[in-house]
Design a protein around this motif. Structure first.
Motif, short mmCIF file in Angstrom:
data_model
loop_
_atom_site.label_atom_id
_atom_site.label_comp_id
_atom_site.label_asym_id
_atom_site.label_seq_id
_atom_site.Cartn_x
_atom_site.Cartn_y
_atom_site.Cartn_z
N SER A 74 62.57 45.89 -13.84
CA SER A 74 63.72 45.11 -13.37
C SER A 74 64.63 45.08 -14.21
O SER A 74 65.74 44.98 -14.09
CB SER A 74 62.93 43.57 -13.14
N ALA A 75 64.17 44.82 -15.46
CA ALA A 75 65.13 44.73 -16.87
C ALA A 75 66.12 46.15 -16.79
O ALA A 75 67.20 45.73 -16.89
CB ALA A 75 64.42 44.66 -18.16
N GLU A 76 65.47 47.15 -16.60
CA GLU A 76 66.34 48.34 -16.47
C GLU A 76 67.22 48.46 -15.32
O GLU A 76 68.34 48.76 -15.55
CB GLU A 76 65.41 49.55 -16.42
N LEU A 77 66.77 47.94 -14.12
CA LEU A 77 67.78 47.88 -12.93
C LEU A 77 68.79 46.75 -13.35
O LEU A 77 69.81 47.20 -12.72
CB LEU A 77 66.85 47.28 -11.76
N ALA A 78 68.73 45.58 -13.86
CA ALA A 78 69.49 44.76 -14.10
C ALA A 78 70.55 45.26 -15.32
O ALA A 78 71.70 44.92 -15.02
CB ALA A 78 68.78 43.56 -14.56
N TRP A 79 70.16 46.04 -16.01
CA TRP A 79 71.03 46.80 -16.97
C TRP A 79 71.91 47.76 -16.36
O TRP A 79 72.79 48.17 -17.18
CB TRP A 79 70.03 47.21 -18.22
N GLY A 80 71.48 48.21 -15.30
CA GLY A 80 72.53 49.13 -14.77
C GLY A 80 72.04 50.45 -15.01
O GLY A 80 72.95 51.54 -14.78
N ARG A 81 70.74 50.94 -15.41
CA ARG A 81 70.55 52.32 -15.69
C ARG A 81 70.51 53.17 -14.27
O ARG A 81 69.83 52.64 -13.12
CB ARG A 81 69.12 52.26 -16.47
N ASP A 82 71.04 54.48 -14.36
CA ASP A 82 71.12 55.22 -13.12
C ASP A 82 69.77 55.85 -12.98
O ASP A 82 69.28 56.36 -11.88
CB ASP A 82 72.14 56.20 -13.34
N ARG A 83 68.93 56.06 -14.10
CA ARG A 83 67.69 56.84 -14.05
C ARG A 83 66.60 56.14 -14.69
O ARG A 83 66.69 55.55 -15.85
CB ARG A 83 67.66 58.21 -14.74
N LEU A 84 65.50 56.02 -14.06
CA LEU A 84 64.32 55.40 -14.51
C LEU A 84 63.85 56.12 -15.73
O LEU A 84 63.61 57.08 -15.84
CB LEU A 84 63.23 55.26 -13.41
N TRP A 85 63.58 54.82 -16.72
CA TRP A 85 62.90 55.57 -18.01
C TRP A 85 61.63 54.58 -18.38
O TRP A 85 61.60 53.24 -18.02
CB TRP A 85 63.75 55.33 -19.29
N ILE A 86 60.50 55.21 -18.58
CA ILE A 86 59.25 54.41 -19.11
C ILE A 86 58.76 55.13 -20.30
O ILE A 86 59.05 56.21 -20.56
CB ILE A 86 58.29 54.64 -17.75
N PRO A 87 58.34 54.02 -20.99
CA PRO A 87 57.64 54.70 -22.44
C PRO A 87 56.71 55.82 -22.12
O PRO A 87 55.88 55.95 -21.14
CB PRO A 87 56.94 53.54 -22.99
N ARG A 88 56.47 56.61 -23.12
CA ARG A 88 55.62 57.95 -22.98
C ARG A 88 54.14 57.35 -22.88
O ARG A 88 53.44 58.03 -22.15
CB ARG A 88 55.88 58.68 -24.34
N TRP A 89 53.89 56.11 -23.40
CA TRP A 89 52.46 55.95 -23.25
C TRP A 89 52.10 55.38 -21.97
O TRP A 89 51.01 55.32 -21.57
CB TRP A 89 52.06 54.66 -24.42
N ALA A 90 53.40 54.71 -21.46
CA ALA A 90 53.05 54.30 -19.95
C ALA A 90 52.90 55.45 -18.99
O ALA A 90 52.15 55.15 -17.92
CB ALA A 90 54.20 53.38 -19.57
N GLU A 91 53.45 56.73 -19.25
CA GLU A 91 53.31 57.55 -18.39
C GLU A 91 51.78 57.99 -18.08
O GLU A 91 51.40 58.50 -17.14
CB GLU A 91 54.09 58.72 -18.82
N GLY A 92 50.89 57.54 -19.24
CA GLY A 92 49.40 58.11 -18.86
C GLY A 92 48.87 56.96 -18.23
O GLY A 92 47.43 57.09 -17.73
N LEU A 93 49.48 55.69 -17.70
CA LEU A 93 48.57 54.73 -16.70
C LEU A 93 48.22 55.32 -15.74
O LEU A 93 49.38 55.96 -14.91
CB LEU A 93 49.56 53.32 -16.75
N SER A 94 47.07 54.94 -15.11
CA SER A 94 46.72 55.67 -13.84
C SER A 94 45.78 54.88 -13.02
O SER A 94 45.22 54.02 -13.54
CB SER A 94 45.98 57.07 -14.24
N ILE A 95 45.59 55.09 -11.84
CA ILE A 95 44.54 54.69 -11.00
C ILE A 95 43.89 55.79 -10.26
O ILE A 95 44.36 56.96 -10.32
CB ILE A 95 45.09 53.87 -9.97
N HIS A 96 42.65 55.69 -9.86
CA HIS A 96 41.72 56.54 -8.97
C HIS A 96 42.63 57.06 -8.08
O HIS A 96 42.91 56.11 -7.33
CB HIS A 96 40.37 56.06 -8.91
N ARG A 97 42.47 58.39 -7.83
CA ARG A 97 43.43 58.88 -6.79
C ARG A 97 42.65 58.14 -5.34
O ARG A 97 43.51 57.86 -4.33
CB ARG A 97 43.48 60.35 -6.56
N GLU A 98 41.64 58.16 -5.35
CA GLU A 98 40.94 57.72 -3.97
C GLU A 98 41.21 56.19 -3.67
O GLU A 98 41.52 55.82 -2.48
CB GLU A 98 39.44 57.68 -4.13
N THR A 99 41.34 55.58 -4.71
CA THR A 99 41.76 54.03 -4.62
C THR A 99 43.17 54.14 -4.12
O THR A 99 43.51 53.21 -3.31
CB THR A 99 41.84 53.24 -6.07
#
Length: 211
Positions: A74-99
Motif C-alpha cells: 500500500s505504501a508503494e502504491l500511495a508513493w506512486g510507483r509504477d512497478r511493484l518492488w519487494i525486498p529480496r528476503w520477501a521473495e522467498g515467503l511461500s505457502i504450500h501449493r496445495e493450500t
C-alpha cells in the motif's frame, strides 16, 4: 517471464494466471513467483492475493502476519510507483501449493463472475491521483488488519479486494465499492472505539463509587 499475456499477445485474466500458478509442480508457491508471473501488472494481483488470504478465518493475531505485507504494498502504491518492488528476503515467503489450490478454489467461481462484469470505466478513480488515494486507504486498512482483533479482518480485507480489483481492471466502479466498504470499516471502528471508551469510563466510575 510474465504470464499475463498469451502466445498471441492477448492479456490473460487474473484468474487464469492464478490457475497456471496453482498447476505448477513445485511444492511451494513463493511470493517472488507471483510477482514475476504478473510482471508490470503485479500491484493489483498481489494485493488481491493477500486480501483473499486475510478473508480466511484466522485466530486472533493471525492477520498480524498476513496483513503486514499489505502495509508495504500500500505504501508503494500511495508513493506512486509504477512497478511493484519487494525486498529480496520477501521473495522467498511461500505457502504450500496445495493450500493455494484450495484457497483459489474457494474464490474462483465468484472471481470469474466479477471479471466477467468488470471493465475499464470511471478512470479518474483508478489512475494517477486516484491510485495514490487508493494506496493511502489501503495503508489505513492494512494497519487495521495487523491489529490482533478477532473478526476485525473481514471488512478491511473486502475493501482492499475491491481496491485491488479496481487497480487491476482499471474499474472505477470497483474502486467506488472499495471506498464505500472503507467508510463502513471506519464507522465500525468509530463505534467500537466509542463503546470501549464508554466502558472504560463506566469502569472507572464504578471503582470510584466503591472507594
Amino acid at each position: 517471464m510474465s504470464l499475463t499475456e498469451t502466445s498471441t499477445g492477448r492479456p490473460r485474466a487474473f484468474s487464469d494466471v492464478l490457475e497456471i500458478l496453482a498447476a505448477r509442480r513445485a511444492e511451494r508457491l513463493c511470493l517472488g513467483e507471483v510477482v514475476e508471473a504478473y510482471g508490470e501488472r503485479a500491484f493489483g494481483p498481489v494485493m488481491f492475493f493477500f486480501a483473499l488470504i486475510n478473508l480466511l478465518p484466522w485466530p486472533p493475531g493471525g492477520t498480524t502476519l498476513t496483513g503486514a505485507p499489505l502495509l508495504l504494498l500500500s505504501a508503494e502504491l500511495a508513493w506512486g510507483r509504477d512497478r511493484l518492488w519487494i525486498p529480496r528476503w520477501a521473495e522467498g515467503l511461500s505457502i504450500h501449493r496445495e493450500t493455494f489450490r484450495r484457497l483459489i478454489g474457494r474464490f474462483m467461481r465468484p472471481l470469474r463472475r466479477v471479471e466477467a462484469v468488470s471493465r475499464p470505466r470511471l478512470y479518474v478513480l483508478s489512475g494517477g491521483f486516484g491510485q495514490g488515494l487508493i494506496g493511502l486507504a489501503c495503508l489505513f486498512l492494512s494497519a487495521v488488519l495487523v491489529l490482533p482483533v478477532f473478526g476485525g479482518n473481514l471488512i478491511p480485507a473486502v475493501a482492499i479486494a475491491f481496491f485491488s480489483l479496481g487497480v487491476m481492471q482499471r474499474d472505477g466502479l470497483a474502486v467506488l465499492l472499495g471506498w464505500l466498504t472503507t467508510a463502513v470499516a471506519v464507522a465500525i471502528l468509530f463505534l467500537a472505539w466509542t463503546l470501549i471508551v464508554a466502558g472504560f469510563r463506566h469502569g472507572i466510575d464504578a471503582v470510584q463509587r466503591l472507594i
